[in-house]
Design a protein around this motif. Structure first.
Motif, PDB file in Angstrom:
ATOM      1  N   GLY A 169      -7.255   2.396   0.093  1.00 35.26           N
ATOM      2  CA  GLY A 169      -8.174   2.916  -0.914  1.00 35.26           C
ATOM      3  C   GLY A 169      -8.045   2.167  -2.226  1.00 35.26           C
ATOM      4  N   LEU A 170      -6.802   1.920  -2.619  1.00 35.67           N
ATOM      5  CA  LEU A 170      -6.570   1.191  -3.872  1.00 35.67           C
ATOM      6  C   LEU A 170      -7.156  -0.213  -3.783  1.00 35.67           C
ATOM      7  CD1 LEU A 170      -2.925   2.417  -4.540  1.00 35.67           C
ATOM      8  CD2 LEU A 170      -4.887   2.851  -6.018  1.00 35.67           C
ATOM      9  N   THR A 171      -6.965  -0.835  -2.640  1.00 35.28           N
ATOM     10  CA  THR A 171      -7.477  -2.197  -2.475  1.00 35.28           C
ATOM     11  C   THR A 171      -9.008  -2.208  -2.533  1.00 35.28           C
ATOM     12  OG1 THR A 171      -5.591  -2.598  -1.044  1.00 35.28           O
ATOM     13  CG2 THR A 171      -7.331  -4.243  -0.992  1.00 35.28           C
ATOM     14  N   ALA A 172      -9.634  -1.250  -1.821  1.00 34.83           N
ATOM     15  CA  ALA A 172     -11.105  -1.192  -1.822  1.00 34.83           C
ATOM     16  C   ALA A 172     -11.630  -0.927  -3.223  1.00 34.83           C
ATOM     17  CB  ALA A 172     -11.579  -0.101  -0.864  1.00 34.83           C
ATOM     18  N   ALA A 173     -10.923  -0.061  -3.958  1.00 31.56           N
ATOM     19  CA  ALA A 173     -11.369   0.271  -5.315  1.00 31.56           C
ATOM     20  C   ALA A 173     -11.267  -0.950  -6.224  1.00 31.56           C
ATOM     21  CB  ALA A 173     -10.535   1.418  -5.867  1.00 31.56           C
ATOM     22  N   ALA A 174     -10.153  -1.681  -6.095  1.00 32.93           N
ATOM     23  CA  ALA A 174      -9.968  -2.872  -6.939  1.00 32.93           C
ATOM     24  C   ALA A 174     -11.054  -3.899  -6.633  1.00 32.93           C
ATOM     25  CB  ALA A 174      -8.582  -3.469  -6.705  1.00 32.93           C
ATOM     26  N   GLY A 230       0.336   7.786  -1.669  1.00 40.84           N
ATOM     27  CA  GLY A 230       0.591   8.563  -0.460  1.00 40.84           C
ATOM     28  C   GLY A 230       1.957   8.286   0.133  1.00 40.84           C
ATOM     29  N   ARG A 231       1.986   7.963   1.415  1.00 40.94           N
ATOM     30  CA  ARG A 231       3.253   7.744   2.108  1.00 40.94           C
ATOM     31  C   ARG A 231       4.033   6.591   1.514  1.00 40.94           C
ATOM     32  NH1 ARG A 231       2.744   6.371   7.821  1.00 40.94           N
ATOM     33  NH2 ARG A 231       0.583   5.931   7.378  1.00 40.94           N
ATOM     34  N   LEU A 232       3.264   5.633   0.991  1.00 40.33           N
ATOM     35  CA  LEU A 232       3.896   4.458   0.407  1.00 40.33           C
ATOM     36  C   LEU A 232       4.848   4.855  -0.734  1.00 40.33           C
ATOM     37  CD1 LEU A 232       3.665   1.391   0.722  1.00 40.33           C
ATOM     38  CD2 LEU A 232       1.766   1.435  -0.900  1.00 40.33           C
ATOM     39  N   LEU A 233       4.446   5.894  -1.461  1.00 39.95           N
ATOM     40  CA  LEU A 233       5.243   6.340  -2.599  1.00 39.95           C
ATOM     41  C   LEU A 233       6.636   6.776  -2.166  1.00 39.95           C
ATOM     42  CD1 LEU A 233       4.776   6.985  -5.682  1.00 39.95           C
ATOM     43  CD2 LEU A 233       4.452   9.333  -4.949  1.00 39.95           C
ATOM     44  N   ALA A 234       6.683   7.411  -0.989  1.00 40.13           N
ATOM     45  CA  ALA A 234       7.971   7.906  -0.519  1.00 40.13           C
ATOM     46  C   ALA A 234       8.872   6.778  -0.024  1.00 40.13           C
ATOM     47  CB  ALA A 234       7.749   8.915   0.601  1.00 40.13           C
ATOM     48  N   THR A 235       8.273   5.640   0.262  1.00 40.19           N
ATOM     49  CA  THR A 235       9.108   4.566   0.798  1.00 40.19           C
ATOM     50  C   THR A 235       9.223   3.373  -0.149  1.00 40.19           C
ATOM     51  OG1 THR A 235       7.143   3.838   1.985  1.00 40.19           O
ATOM     52  CG2 THR A 235       8.738   5.102   3.240  1.00 40.19           C
ATOM     53  N   ASP A 236       8.176   3.156  -0.938  1.00 40.17           N
ATOM     54  CA  ASP A 236       8.216   1.994  -1.832  1.00 40.17           C
ATOM     55  C   ASP A 236       7.497   2.304  -3.144  1.00 40.17           C
ATOM     56  OD1 ASP A 236       8.359  -0.429  -2.993  1.00 40.17           O
ATOM     57  OD2 ASP A 236       7.433  -1.561  -1.349  1.00 40.17           O
ATOM     58  N   PRO A 237       8.154   3.110  -4.016  1.00 43.09           N
ATOM     59  CA  PRO A 237       7.481   3.496  -5.258  1.00 43.09           C
ATOM     60  C   PRO A 237       7.122   2.291  -6.131  1.00 43.09           C
ATOM     61  CG  PRO A 237       9.750   4.345  -5.181  1.00 43.09           C
ATOM     62  CD  PRO A 237       9.482   3.685  -3.871  1.00 43.09           C
ATOM     63  N   GLY A 238       7.911   1.214  -6.029  1.00 46.14           N
ATOM     64  CA  GLY A 238       7.628   0.013  -6.822  1.00 46.14           C
ATOM     65  C   GLY A 238       6.284  -0.582  -6.458  1.00 46.14           C
ATOM     66  N   ALA A 239       6.011  -0.637  -5.154  1.00 45.04           N
ATOM     67  CA  ALA A 239       4.741  -1.200  -4.688  1.00 45.04           C
ATOM     68  C   ALA A 239       3.578  -0.369  -5.191  1.00 45.04           C
ATOM     69  CB  ALA A 239       4.734  -1.254  -3.164  1.00 45.04           C
ATOM     70  N   VAL A 240       3.781   0.965  -5.203  1.00 39.28           N
ATOM     71  CA  VAL A 240       2.703   1.849  -5.671  1.00 39.28           C
ATOM     72  C   VAL A 240       2.400   1.578  -7.140  1.00 39.28           C
ATOM     73  CG1 VAL A 240       2.027   4.235  -6.079  1.00 39.28           C
ATOM     74  CG2 VAL A 240       3.312   3.653  -4.045  1.00 39.28           C
ATOM     75  N   ALA A 241       3.489   1.476  -7.930  1.00 43.13           N
ATOM     76  CA  ALA A 241       3.308   1.278  -9.368  1.00 43.13           C
ATOM     77  C   ALA A 241       2.516   0.001  -9.635  1.00 43.13           C
ATOM     78  CB  ALA A 241       4.670   1.229 -10.055  1.00 43.13           C
ATOM     79  N   SER A 242       2.852  -1.085  -8.933  1.00 39.70           N
ATOM     80  CA  SER A 242       2.153  -2.337  -9.240  1.00 39.70           C
ATOM     81  C   SER A 242       0.713  -2.306  -8.722  1.00 39.70           C
ATOM     82  CB  SER A 242       2.918  -3.549  -8.719  1.00 39.70           C
ATOM     83  OG  SER A 242       3.029  -3.447  -7.333  1.00 39.70           O
ATOM     84  N   LEU A 243       0.515  -1.664  -7.558  1.00 39.05           N
ATOM     85  CA  LEU A 243      -0.855  -1.537  -7.033  1.00 39.05           C
ATOM     86  C   LEU A 243      -1.724  -0.740  -8.012  1.00 39.05           C
ATOM     87  CD1 LEU A 243      -0.952  -0.682  -3.216  1.00 39.05           C
ATOM     88  CD2 LEU A 243      -2.527  -2.147  -4.472  1.00 39.05           C
ATOM     89  N   GLU A 244      -1.164   0.361  -8.470  1.00 36.11           N
ATOM     90  CA  GLU A 244      -1.912   1.242  -9.365  1.00 36.11           C
ATOM     91  C   GLU A 244      -2.264   0.508 -10.659  1.00 36.11           C
ATOM     92  OE1 GLU A 244      -0.057   4.987 -10.240  1.00 36.11           O
ATOM     93  OE2 GLU A 244      -1.582   5.482 -11.746  1.00 36.11           O
ATOM     94  N   VAL A 256      -5.098  -1.819 -10.076  1.00 37.01           N
ATOM     95  CA  VAL A 256      -6.369  -1.122  -9.888  1.00 37.01           C
ATOM     96  C   VAL A 256      -6.905  -0.619 -11.226  1.00 37.01           C
ATOM     97  CG1 VAL A 256      -7.408   0.917  -8.817  1.00 37.01           C
ATOM     98  CG2 VAL A 256      -5.889  -0.528  -7.504  1.00 37.01           C
ATOM     99  N   ARG A 257      -6.021  -0.059 -12.035  1.00 38.19           N
ATOM    100  CA  ARG A 257      -6.462   0.411 -13.354  1.00 38.19           C
ATOM    101  C   ARG A 257      -6.952  -0.766 -14.193  1.00 38.19           C
ATOM    102  NH1 ARG A 257      -5.545   5.801 -14.129  1.00 38.19           N
ATOM    103  NH2 ARG A 257      -3.782   6.699 -13.009  1.00 38.19           N
ATOM    104  N   ALA A 258      -6.229  -1.878 -14.099  1.00 35.15           N
ATOM    105  CA  ALA A 258      -6.625  -3.060 -14.882  1.00 35.15           C
ATOM    106  C   ALA A 258      -8.015  -3.525 -14.472  1.00 35.15           C
ATOM    107  CB  ALA A 258      -5.602  -4.176 -14.692  1.00 35.15           C
ATOM    108  N   ALA A 259      -8.376  -3.302 -13.216  1.00 28.09           N
ATOM    109  CA  ALA A 259      -9.711  -3.723 -12.759  1.00 28.09           C
ATOM    110  C   ALA A 259     -10.793  -2.782 -13.271  1.00 28.09           C
ATOM    111  CB  ALA A 259      -9.732  -3.773 -11.235  1.00 28.09           C
ATOM    112  N   GLY A 260     -10.369  -1.666 -13.900  1.00 25.54           N
ATOM    113  CA  GLY A 260     -11.346  -0.752 -14.487  1.00 25.54           C
ATOM    114  C   GLY A 260     -11.705   0.421 -13.605  1.00 25.54           C
ATOM    115  N   VAL A 261     -10.899   0.693 -12.586  1.00 30.03           N
ATOM    116  CA  VAL A 261     -11.178   1.831 -11.700  1.00 30.03           C
ATOM    117  C   VAL A 261     -10.728   3.115 -12.406  1.00 30.03           C
ATOM    118  CG1 VAL A 261     -10.592   2.914  -9.498  1.00 30.03           C
ATOM    119  CG2 VAL A 261     -10.851   0.431  -9.638  1.00 30.03           C
TER     120      VAL A 261
END
Ligand code: FES
Length: 878
Positions: free
Chosen positions: A175-180, A200-214, A217-222
């Motif tokens: 979803g994040l990728t599609a939004a970006a 989602g599940r990624l947060l429970a296993t790799d919070p770092g990846a979530v933070a950078s993805l987010e 996505v925000r930087a892209a204006g989503v």
């Protein structure tokens, strides 16, 4: 279960919080949910099940099941695993007596043989007196939380409608990728995530990846909106989503479904014991809240993520056994009140001791919203489940919901075994009940759903649909692709009624005098889409002013039409059953408009301003409908007549009371004497320096003048009249006083005293029907009624009761309803209750009596066919 010394990306260990759980103090940290705090405190039972009062524990930790519903303060059915703790929060576990830990109602579990599938059709019905006794008991002991019996202090809730170019549902990696991507090409993009955080599940296993993805996505204006699950896709398409205090209505050019997968449980004996959890619950407890859910875990590896979960448990200090269910299927769980072991099939069968049984990785695409949107699903053999196939235009499915990802092993349905095997945890539906239902002929998923209530509970099939479909296939001996899927309907996620009723834009109309009403302290009420003064002071005093002195009411909301043209008489004579051709210029006549079945649609007055010019008024609520109605017929009849809706152009007042003439003489030079301007006559001239049309009509039983002036001068004219009336003790009056005054005169209110079947004969208006003229709407039906008489009549009544019977109260005879009260009020002038009621035509005689039943009370009422006040109309005509 215990809190680990470190870990927990969502909790703040420097901010301890205490909550109250069933009177016991539970320690938590800021960022905990009620569920994680319970787990950290070693509370394994989160509540009792719907029907059998079996203990249930945390199961999914994502809000997908109904195992953890608790009451927070007065608010029932809160999911403990998703509601964050707050200091002093009071939490009660539900559906248990006397307590969730020691629930005596568990006895129902032992007597479940008496409650087979569809039991409400089968048992306790003979002898007949048993069911009425048993039903309330069943209702009392079964079910979810209880609604508070006092109004809750509701937070303010908003309704928001937005129109992004792209809506992405789901904030996982896809979803994040599609939004970006969408935002990257300049499209206004909104992303909805059901949980507090994206990833989602990624947060429970790799919070770092979530933070950078987010961040990307925000930087892209989503625009990212979290804690807001989309719960329905309606025609349009319109997507509805429920934020904490906001109801979202989203209409997007493109909808991207990135709803991911949902982890499924498995059906085996005692599969509902606390301590049996899905792997996502373990992942979240460990990573987000630093809670170890068990010391000795058996992880059933249905999918690839099982290894990750097992590794995380081991790393946190648990002893872990990883099981391959394709070799060793789970036969049953063992334990009393909590899982203590598991029996696995294979050669030989094995029993393993554990305090945590993890069902790991049986994930299926979350296609419910897609189905609501009209997507067609197909069975994908490689992953043994349904995936979206054809999507409506403007919609896409991305990521694992579209079938991407590794294939899980879907738990096979089990053979009958000792102990209950739950197909649906929310509704306590067992494999045995399903088997029985299939035997009884309920052999499709839709029928099973309705007969057993399977998937109809709070989870809406999230955690049990696939296993139920598999069971259905197994029990009916059909391949899974041939099993129909129950229709997906909103809401997919439970939504509070308060949110559905969230404050939305309510169009309201106000008259030109609104400011003056507010200044005078008016209490307002809805009248159609108008806000009109209900009263300014005690309505009894307002009535008293009208009867003895003079009162002024704002009737600007009346519909007003100017009808002109050489065939305007022909038009009106077809629209009304009355004769209007003989109306002299300047004269006024009351009239009711009928539909082609002779039913009363609206009423008002017709004033002839010239040979080919009429001024027609309609009710406040009927203006728009009458506007369309008249124009529709005019187009059909093609008469030389023109209709102009001048409702908004004129403010109007009714000046009523014995001193109204005195007031009029102060505000106009027109001769308003009885001789010059008698009852049902009109005059045009200046009033308060403004051009005015004055009608000598009134429905409140006293001498009165209806004054129409251009709206722009409405406030000025109101002020001038109020000032002129001061010496006479004039008071403004509202709709409540008007209701009482009208009832004293038996003036009906269309829509209140009439309904979709009322014709002039029943309503006592037969005098206005003139069959001697050629044709008019409703004529044919009215000829029938004229010949046979109405079966029901609208009559006035009085009753010597301290309180007016409620409107809608039944008119009864020998305990049977034979009619209804449509209006009733107490008249201080007449010192009695006055009202209007529909009764059988045989009762429509002066002096006849009937009974009104309400609230266990019987009131005696007396029919009166003439106005109760001033029956000869002497005061009105004075
Ligand atoms: S454990 Fe909370 S909803 Fe499933």
């Amino acid at each position: 279960m215990k809190r680990l010394p470190q870990g927990g990306t969502l909790i703040d260990r420097s901010a301890p919080i205490a909550i109250d759980l069933d009177g016991r103090r539970i320690a938590a940290f800021k960022g905990d949910t009620i569920g994680s705090a319970m787990a950290a405190a070693g509370v394994t039972v989160t509540g009792r099940s719907f029907k059998y009062h079996r203990p249930r524990g945390l199961y999914c930790m994502t809000g997908a099941c109904a195992n953890c519903l608790v009451t927070v303060g007065d608010e029932p059915n809160v999911r403990a695993c998703t509601r964050q703790v707050e200091p002093g929060m009071r939490v009660t576990r539900q559906n248990a007596w006397p307590s969730a830990d020691h629930d005596l109602l568990r006895a129902f579990d032992r007597t479940s043989f008496a409650l087979p599938a569809g039991f409400y059709y089968k048992v306790f019905h003979k002898p007949r007196f048993v069911w009425p006794m048993v039903e309330p008991i069943i209702r009392r002991v079964a079910g979810l939380g209880r609604l508070p019996n006092r109004p809750a202090a509701e937070p303010h809730r908003d309704r928001l409608t937005v129109y992004p170019d792209v809506l992405v549902i789901g904030g996982g990696r896809a979803g994040l990728t599609a939004a970006a991507e969408a935002a990257g090409v300049g499209r206004r993009t909104l992303l909805l995530e059901a949980h507090d955080q994206v990833g989602g599940r990624l947060l429970a296993t790799d919070p770092g990846a979530v933070a950078s993805l987010e961040q990307a996505v925000r930087a892209a204006g989503v625009e990212i909106v979290t804690a807001t699950p989309a719960f329905g896709v309606f025609e349009g398409p319109l997507v509805a989503a429920a934020g904490p205090n906001t109801l979202w209505r989203i209409r997007a050019h493109e909808i991207v479904f990135a709803t991911g997968t949902i982890e499924q449980g498995a059906v085996f004996a005692s599969n509902d014991l606390p301590g049996i959890v899905l792997s996502e619950a373990v992942d979240r407890l460990l990573a987000l809240y630093g809670v170890l859910p068990g010391q000795s875990a058996v992880v059933i590896a249905y999918g690839p993520q099982a290894r990750q979960t097992a590794a995380a448990l081991e790393q946190a200090g648990a002893k872990v056994t990883l099981v391959d269910p394709s070799r060793q299927p789970v036969l049953s769980a063992v334990g009393s009140g909590k899982v203590q072991g598991v029996v696995l099939g294979g050669q030989p069968a094995t029993r393993l001791a554990c305090d945590l049984l993890v069902l790991a990785g049986a994930r299926v695409p979350a296609t419910n919203l897609l189905s609501q949107a009209g997507a067609r699903l197909r069975y994908e053999t490689t992953i043994e489940t349904f995936v979206p196939d054809e999507l409506p235009e403007g919609m896409r499915a991305v990521g694992s919901v579209a079938g991407a990802g590794e294939s899980p092993i879907i738990p096979a349905p089990m053979a009958p075994a000792d102990g209950k095997q739950f197909a649906c945890l929310c509704m306590d539906v067992t494999e045995k009940e399903m088997r029985q239902s299939v035997k009884e002929g309920f052999d499709s998923a839709e029928l099973l759903k309705r007969y057993t209530t399977l998937t109809m509970g709070p989870c809406q099939g999230k955690a049990c649909l696939m296993s139920s479909l598999r069971l259905c296939a197994h029990l009916t001996d059909r391949p899974l692709p041939q099993v129909d899927r129950p229709t997906a309907r909103p809401p997919y996620t439970p939504v509070s009624l308060g949110l559905l009723a969230a404050g939305h834009l309510v169009p309201r109309k106000e008259t030109a005098i609104q400011e003056r009403h507010v200044e005078a302290g008016a209490q307002f009420m809805w009248a159609g889409d108008w806000r009109r003064p209900h009263h300014y002071q005690d309505p009894r005093l307002e009535c008293e002013a009208v009867h003895n002195r003079v009162g002024l009411i704002d009737v600007s909301s009346l519909g007003k039409f100017r009808v002109t043209g050489s065939q305007s008489v022909a038009l009106l004579e077809r629209l009304y059953p009355s004769k209007l051709g003989d109306l002299k210029v300047g004269r006024i006549r009351y009239g009711a408009m009928l539909n082609d079945q002779g039913v009363i649609l609206d009423d008002g007055t017709i004033c002839r301003l010239g040979e080919e010019e009429f001024f027609v008024t309609t009710t406040t609520g009927g203006t728009s409908a009458m506007d369309q109605w008249i124009k529709w017929w005019l187009a059909d009849w093609a008469l030389d007549a023109r209709i102009i809706n001048v409702s908004g152009g004129y403010a109007a007042f009714n000046l009523a009371g014995p001193h109204s003439r005195g007031v009029m003489q102060r505000v106009t030079y027109l001769d308003v004497s009885r001789e010059a301007l008698p009852y049902l006559m009109s005059a045009r001239g200046e009033l308060a320096g403004v051009p005015a049309l004055i009608l000598r009509i009134g429905f409140v039983g006293e001498l009165s003048y209806e004054i129409h002036v251009p709206s722009a001068y409405g406030q000025h004219v109101w002020d001038v009249i109020m000032e002129a009336g001061k010496d006479f003790g004039m008071a403004p009056f509202g709709l409540e006083a008007q209701r009482i005054l009208r009832l004293e005169k038996q003036h009906i209110i269309v829509g209140q005293d009439t309904d979709a079947l009322s014709d002039p004969y029943g309503a006592g208006l037969s005098w206005m029907v003139k069959f001697e003229k050629p044709d008019f709407l409703g004529r044919r039906t009215l000829e029938e009624t004229r010949d046979h008489g109405p079966s029901e009549r609208l009559v006035g009544f009085t009753a010597d009761e301290p309180q007016a019977p409620p409107e809608g109260a039944a008119v009864v005879e020998a305990g049977r309803p034979i009619g209804r009260v449509c209006s009733s009020r107490r008249s201080e002038q007449l010192k009695t209750i006055v009202g209007m009621a529909w009764v059988p035509a045989g009762l429509a005689e002066d002096g006849k009596t009937f009974e009104i039943a309400y609230d266990g009370h019987r009131a005696s009422a007396r029919v009166g066919l003439k106005p109760f006040y001033d029956p000869e109309g002497t005061r009105l005509r004075s």
